[in-house]
Design a protein around this motif. Structure first.
Motif, PDB file in Angstrom:
ATOM      1  N   LYS A 249     -18.650  30.572  16.230  1.00 42.67           N
ATOM      2  CA  LYS A 249     -18.633  29.551  17.291  1.00 42.67           C
ATOM      3  C   LYS A 249     -18.919  30.177  18.652  1.00 42.67           C
ATOM      4  N   GLU A 250     -18.303  31.342  18.907  1.00 43.74           N
ATOM      5  CA  GLU A 250     -18.537  32.014  20.189  1.00 43.74           C
ATOM      6  C   GLU A 250     -20.000  32.433  20.327  1.00 43.74           C
ATOM      7  N   SER A 252     -22.560  30.966  18.879  1.00 42.68           N
ATOM      8  CA  SER A 252     -23.343  29.738  19.046  1.00 42.68           C
ATOM      9  C   SER A 252     -23.209  29.198  20.467  1.00 42.68           C
ATOM     10  N   ASP A 253     -21.983  29.257  20.992  1.00 49.06           N
ATOM     11  CA  ASP A 253     -21.755  28.763  22.356  1.00 49.06           C
ATOM     12  C   ASP A 253     -22.548  29.570  23.376  1.00 49.06           C
ATOM     13  N   THR A 256     -25.997  28.249  23.940  1.00 46.82           N
ATOM     14  CA  THR A 256     -26.145  26.949  24.587  1.00 46.82           C
ATOM     15  C   THR A 256     -25.865  26.996  26.084  1.00 46.82           C
ATOM     16  N   HIS A 257     -25.538  28.185  26.580  1.00 43.94           N
ATOM     17  CA  HIS A 257     -25.249  28.317  28.005  1.00 43.94           C
ATOM     18  C   HIS A 257     -26.353  29.106  28.705  1.00 43.94           C
TER      19      HIS A 257
END
Length: 257
Positions: A249-250, A252-253, A256-257
């Motif tokens: 998740k980290e 992937s995040d 997106t930033h």
């Protein structure tokens, strides 16, 4: 041609096994981790993968083999998780191919004896030669339960033993040479990306204090895996898989930033 197992789709996570294991040992991750593309290789000379051409390969040789495998798999960039000796190979890959690694996780890391005295390196090498000379059945019978927590589940002991029984002398001895003569820190010195270190709280093979010291040296987060020995991914798969989900998740995040 390096062989691997895979499942799922999405963010790539590549798992590198230890010296007495193979891709099949990650079965609890294949059944328990979702939301990513999970790949686990058979290290050269293990499982269905042929050995490397070099008689006494070093970490960079294994890193190149992993790069070739990922190219064949169509993986441009991956979260990389190495267990035990796989952690040393993971560090070499991250140092040589930094743009291909999103995050680096070292679980129960074997740090290698490259900085030890020549006598100690020779002792490690000879000890591993004697182990494999006794035969894989003897190794499975005498060592499988030592990789797990006290009172480990029968099925987990069977998984470790099965991996040991499948060992091929040429692959194991090449990996043993790597363990005796490489040093994880020479590779970590060239890695600037995200890093974290995990270790089973009951690990007697690569003890928690050694893993914690590694984390401190490189200012990396350290995670103690409860109710787990060296094969922490088997002993406490629920906790281990939760941490994998967090790391994915980290990663992937970040995209997106």
């Amino acid at each position: 041609m390096i062989c691997w197992r895979e499942t799922g789709e999405g963010e790539a996570l590549t798992l590198l096994h230890g010296i007495s294991s193979c891709a099949a040992s990650w079965h609890k991750q294949f059944s328990g981790v979702a939301g990513c593309r999970l790949l686990a290789w058979d290290m050269p000379g293990y499982g269905d993968s042929p050995p490397l051409a070099a008689a006494l390969p070093m970490a960079a040789d294994y890193a190149d083999a992993l790069a070739t495998m990922l190219e064949r798999a169509g993986v441009e960039k991956t979260v990389l998780l190495g267990h035990s000796l796989g952690a040393l190979v993971a560090c070499a890959f991250a140092a040589v191919y930094p743009k291909r690694v999103k995050r680096l996780v070292l679980a129960d890391p074997a740090q290698g004896y490259g900085q030890a005295a020549p006598e100690r390196r020779e002792q490690v090498w000879r000890s591993r030669q004697r182990q494999i000379a006794q035969g894989t059945e003897a190794m499975a019978e005498s060592r499988a339960d030592k990789l797990l927590r006290s009172g480990a589940r029968v099925g987990d002991v069977a998984t470790v033993a099965a991996g040991m029984r499948r060992l091929r002398p040429e692959g194991y001895l090449a990996a043993a040479w790597l363990l005796a003569n490489e040093d994880i820190h020479r590779w970590l010195a060239d890695w600037r990306g995200p890093l974290e270190v995990w270790c089973g709280e009951q690990d007697t093979i690569t003890p928690p204090e050694n893993a914690h010291a590694l984390a401190l040296r490189w200012r990396a987060p350290y995670l103690s895996i409860p109710q787990a020995g060296h094969a922490s991914y088997l002993d406490n798969e629920r906790f281990f898989n939760q941490q994998i989900a967090r790391v994915i998740k980290e990663a992937s995040d970040e995209c997106t930033h």
